[in-house]
Write an enzyme that holds these catalytic residues in place. Structure first.
Site, PDB file in Angstrom:
ATOM      1  N   LYS A 107     -14.188  -2.941  -6.048  1.00 35.25           N
ATOM      2  CA  LYS A 107     -12.653  -2.612  -6.300  1.00 35.25           C
ATOM      3  C   LYS A 107     -12.457  -2.708  -8.077  1.00 35.25           C
ATOM      4  O   LYS A 107     -13.445  -2.903  -8.717  1.00 35.25           O
ATOM      5  CB  LYS A 107     -11.799  -3.533  -5.772  1.00 35.25           C
ATOM      6  CG  LYS A 107     -10.222  -3.506  -5.673  1.00 35.25           C
ATOM      7  CD  LYS A 107     -10.084  -2.881  -4.243  1.00 35.25           C
ATOM      8  CE  LYS A 107      -8.638  -2.093  -4.175  1.00 35.25           C
ATOM      9  NZ  LYS A 107      -8.269  -1.697  -2.826  1.00 35.25           N
TER      10      LYS A 107
ATOM     11  N   ASP B 225      -5.692   3.506  -4.099  1.00 32.22           N
ATOM     12  CA  ASP B 225      -4.907   2.317  -3.773  1.00 32.22           C
ATOM     13  C   ASP B 225      -3.577   2.456  -4.201  1.00 32.22           C
ATOM     14  O   ASP B 225      -3.461   3.447  -4.779  1.00 32.22           O
ATOM     15  CB  ASP B 225      -5.867   0.981  -4.457  1.00 32.22           C
ATOM     16  CG  ASP B 225      -5.376  -0.260  -3.716  1.00 32.22           C
ATOM     17  OD1 ASP B 225      -5.504  -0.588  -2.724  1.00 32.22           O
ATOM     18  OD2 ASP B 225      -4.750  -0.899  -4.450  1.00 32.22           O
TER      19      ASP B 225
HETATM   20  P1  NDP Z   1       1.199   2.893  -2.572  1.00 23.81           P
HETATM   21  O1  NDP Z   1       1.157   2.765  -4.202  1.00 23.81           O
HETATM   22  O2  NDP Z   1       1.221   4.191  -1.977  1.00 23.81           O
HETATM   23  O3  NDP Z   1       2.576   2.079  -2.076  1.00 23.81           O
HETATM   24  C1  NDP Z   1       2.698   0.922  -2.524  1.00 23.81           C
HETATM   25  C2  NDP Z   1       4.174   0.510  -1.974  1.00 23.81           C
HETATM   26  O4  NDP Z   1       4.089  -0.933  -2.229  1.00 23.81           O
HETATM   27  C3  NDP Z   1       5.201   1.082  -2.716  1.00 23.81           C
HETATM   28  O5  NDP Z   1       6.321   1.121  -2.043  1.00 23.81           O
HETATM   29  C4  NDP Z   1       5.483  -0.130  -3.827  1.00 23.81           C
HETATM   30  O6  NDP Z   1       6.959   0.196  -4.277  1.00 23.81           O
HETATM   31  C5  NDP Z   1       5.398  -1.129  -3.074  1.00 23.81           C
HETATM   32  N1  NDP Z   1       4.963  -2.404  -3.943  1.00 23.81           N
HETATM   33  C6  NDP Z   1       4.038  -2.369  -4.839  1.00 23.81           C
HETATM   34  N2  NDP Z   1       3.770  -3.406  -5.640  1.00 23.81           N
HETATM   35  C7  NDP Z   1       4.771  -4.208  -5.068  1.00 23.81           C
HETATM   36  C8  NDP Z   1       5.210  -5.741  -5.412  1.00 23.81           C
HETATM   37  N3  NDP Z   1       4.651  -6.371  -6.309  1.00 23.81           N
HETATM   38  N4  NDP Z   1       6.449  -5.875  -4.996  1.00 23.81           N
HETATM   39  C9  NDP Z   1       7.156  -5.015  -4.149  1.00 23.81           C
HETATM   40  N5  NDP Z   1       6.765  -3.879  -3.771  1.00 23.81           N
HETATM   41  C10 NDP Z   1       5.482  -3.424  -4.303  1.00 23.81           C
HETATM   42  O7  NDP Z   1       0.012   2.185  -2.179  1.00 23.81           O
HETATM   43  P2  NDP Z   1      -0.619   1.917  -0.558  1.00 23.81           P
HETATM   44  O8  NDP Z   1       0.424   2.024   0.349  1.00 23.81           O
HETATM   45  O9  NDP Z   1      -1.853   2.657  -0.903  1.00 23.81           O
HETATM   46  O10 NDP Z   1      -1.136   0.486  -0.450  1.00 23.81           O
HETATM   47  C11 NDP Z   1      -0.062  -0.504  -0.008  1.00 23.81           C
HETATM   48  C12 NDP Z   1      -1.161  -1.716   0.220  1.00 23.81           C
HETATM   49  O11 NDP Z   1      -2.207  -1.629   1.268  1.00 23.81           O
HETATM   50  C13 NDP Z   1      -1.925  -2.462  -0.817  1.00 23.81           C
HETATM   51  O12 NDP Z   1      -1.941  -3.857  -0.479  1.00 23.81           O
HETATM   52  C14 NDP Z   1      -3.222  -1.889  -0.528  1.00 23.81           C
HETATM   53  O13 NDP Z   1      -4.355  -2.550  -1.386  1.00 23.81           O
HETATM   54  C15 NDP Z   1      -3.305  -1.791   0.701  1.00 23.81           C
HETATM   55  N6  NDP Z   1      -4.365  -0.894   1.523  1.00 23.81           N
HETATM   56  C16 NDP Z   1      -4.330   0.487   0.922  1.00 23.81           C
HETATM   57  C17 NDP Z   1      -5.404   1.351   1.646  1.00 23.81           C
HETATM   58  C18 NDP Z   1      -5.069   2.920   1.453  1.00 23.81           C
HETATM   59  O14 NDP Z   1      -5.884   3.414   2.018  1.00 23.81           O
HETATM   60  N7  NDP Z   1      -4.236   3.294   0.611  1.00 23.81           N
HETATM   61  C19 NDP Z   1      -6.214   0.758   2.399  1.00 23.81           C
HETATM   62  C20 NDP Z   1      -6.263  -0.490   2.667  1.00 23.81           C
HETATM   63  C21 NDP Z   1      -5.437  -1.421   2.202  1.00 23.81           C
HETATM   64  P3  NDP Z   1       7.155   1.289  -5.425  1.00 23.81           P
HETATM   65  O15 NDP Z   1       7.268   2.578  -4.784  1.00 23.81           O
HETATM   66  O16 NDP Z   1       8.609   0.858  -5.934  1.00 23.81           O
HETATM   67  O17 NDP Z   1       6.379   1.370  -6.470  1.00 23.81           O
END
Ligand code: NDP
Length: 453
Positions: free
Chosen positions: A111, A151
């Protein structure tokens, strides 16, 4: 030696330690493997100096944690978020190692990322940051060494800029990153894979946990948090199947729709997030009277009734109290789209409910239920090696197969190694199952490669 405090990593380690306890008690020789697997093979830290739109120098910290290569090249995403630090990347790399094992594909764990905040930056600034980041990272990665992906904060645009920089530095067009554009080496279904895969996993849980709440029924209520890649495609798959999505959230608040989100509104959330917007401006694209926005809140305590809860934003986004609120609201399946979405306290609430038997909650940890994203990244690597592109239907069918066998693996290992007498109506722990099955696979490969004895 006193190590610096690494709360997120210690939490992930604590979860694994607890879950593999019964297995280690019966197989004490694996204790040595457990000691070794906790330490990353390599941690890279570097500075990233980039130029902002005013021509000024800006600096951020860059990281890559190459955790474990027993099963294949290091593989795992790059997170771009101001909260990024070594504790978070170590927890993510550690989890990734076992998650990748559960896909059945040949991938080690890693990572990386930076405390760079892409929010509010211009395309030019993001491009210059990505080029600067890759100007150091390129010497440590490669298609057979370490293959990063997206991510939080790293989507298709950033992967494109990173790939372009790597290609120039190496003069090689190779599959060194996954999540590439579908017309230049990417895989179909990669953007959708984590969300779709999560639902394919949940489809295996429902018949055992709560057959009365199928995803094909509009009366099945599904709460989702997040509004990014994972949350959007999770929601779209739920809507396609026929159940009702009642919540989304972002870093500023939660958006609740008692009657359900439509596909069109989810697509508009997608466009909003691409532009760096927030759900608070929902009135611009959704009928205001059907939605309610709660600033500064997460969805879990706002829902009087919910059957399936799918955290999809970030780590520790469900507290113990929120878990209790979900149980009270009737939740039966909780499956993480995010990594370590639930705190240790929340997991204990869900596991205690499961142990009570019929009508309890069945919890699936992210390393199992969200492995679809990295699984399709593995399929992207396979297609790149063959210089072939599989059709969306082919990739989707493979993803379904991988999620199905991941579920079976967790179920079987959970049945065998949770240290519980499974009485009538009590489902096996998928938490224990996922952790034990992932650990055994990695530990056995390490042993055969002479890394412990
Ligand atoms: P994105 O950046 O596309 O979206 C993240 C979302 O979570 C956004 O809506 C963001 O809000 C919100 N967010 C981020 N940090 C916080 C926080 N501290 N408090 C509240 N809301 C928060 O990321 P992904 O959708 O790709 O990833 C989401 C999760 O899934 C993570 O844990 C990631 O590690 C996990 N994951 C992702 C994979 C992938 O293929 N993308 C694979 C496996 C796991 P805002 O829009 O306001 O920033």
């Amino acid at each position: 030696m006193v190590l610096p405090s690494e709360p997120e990593f210690e939490q992930a380690l604590g979860e694994l330690t607890l879950s593999i306890g019964p297995f280690l008690a019966a197989n004490p020789s694996y204790q040595k493997a457990f000691e070794i697997v906790q330490i990353p093979e390599r941690v890279l830290q570097f500075r990233v100096v980039w130029e902002d739109d005013q021509g000024r120098a800006q600096v951020n910290r860059g990281f890559r944690v190459q955790y474990n290569s027993a099963l294949g090249p290091y593989k795992g995403g790059l997170r771009l978020h101001p909260s990024v630090n070594l504790s978070i990347l170590k927890f993510l790399g550690f989890e990734q190692t076992f998650k990748n094992a559960l896909t059945g594909l040949s991938m080690g764990g890693g990572k990386g990322g930076s405390d760079f905040d892409p929010k509010g930056k211009s395309d030019g600034e993001i491009r210059r940051f990505c080029v600067a980041f890759m100007s150091e990272l390129f010497r440590h990665i490669g298609q057979d060494t370490d293959v990063p992906a997206g991510d939080i904060g790293t989507g298709a645009r950033e992967i494109g800029f990173l790939f372009g920089a790597y290609k120039k530095l190496r003069n090689e067009f190779v599959g060194v990153l996954t999540g590439k554009g579908a017309h230049w080496g990417g895989s179909f279904i990669r953007p959708e894979a984590t969300g779709y895969g999560l639902i394919y996993y949940v489809e295996h849980m429902i018949p055992l946990a709560c057959p009365e709440y199928p995803l094909t029924s509009p009366t099945t209520l599904v709460a989702i948090s997040g509004a990014g890649n994972v949350a959007q495609y999770t929601a779209l798959k739920v809507i396609e199947l026929g159940a009702t999505v009642i919540s989304l959230s972002d870093s500023r608040g939660a958006l609740i729709a008692e009657e359900g989100f439509s596909k069109e509104v989810i697509e508009k959330v997608g466009s909003l997030k691409l532009k760096g917007g927030y759900l608070e401006s929902y009135a611009e694209f959704a009928p205001e009277e059907q939605y309610k926005y709660y600033p500064g809140q997460r969805p879990w305590t706002l829902l009087p009734k919910v059957h399936i809860a799918l955290p999809g934003a970030t780590q520790n986004e469900v507290s113990g109290e929120e878990a209790e609120a979900l149980v009270k609201a009737g939740v039966r399946v909780v499956a993480e789209g995010s990594n370590m979405g639930c705190t240790a306290e929340a997991i204990e609430v869900f596991e205690a409910s499961r142990r009570q038997g019929a009508g309890g909650v069945w919890y699936a940890p992210g390393k199992a239920s969200n492995c679809g994203g990295v699984a399709v990244s593995g399929l992207e690597m396979a297609q790149n090696s063959q210089r072939l592109t599989w059709t969306p239907a082919e990739v989707d069918a493979k993803l379904k197969g991988i999620m199905g066998s991941c579920f079976e693996t967790c179920l079987n290992a959970g049945t065998k190694w949770s240290g519980e007498e499974l009485t009538e109506g009590v489902l096996p722990s998928l938490l224990y199952g996922a952790n034990v099955a992932g650990f055994i696979k990695v530990a056995n490969a390490m042993k055969e490669q002479g890394e412990w004895w």
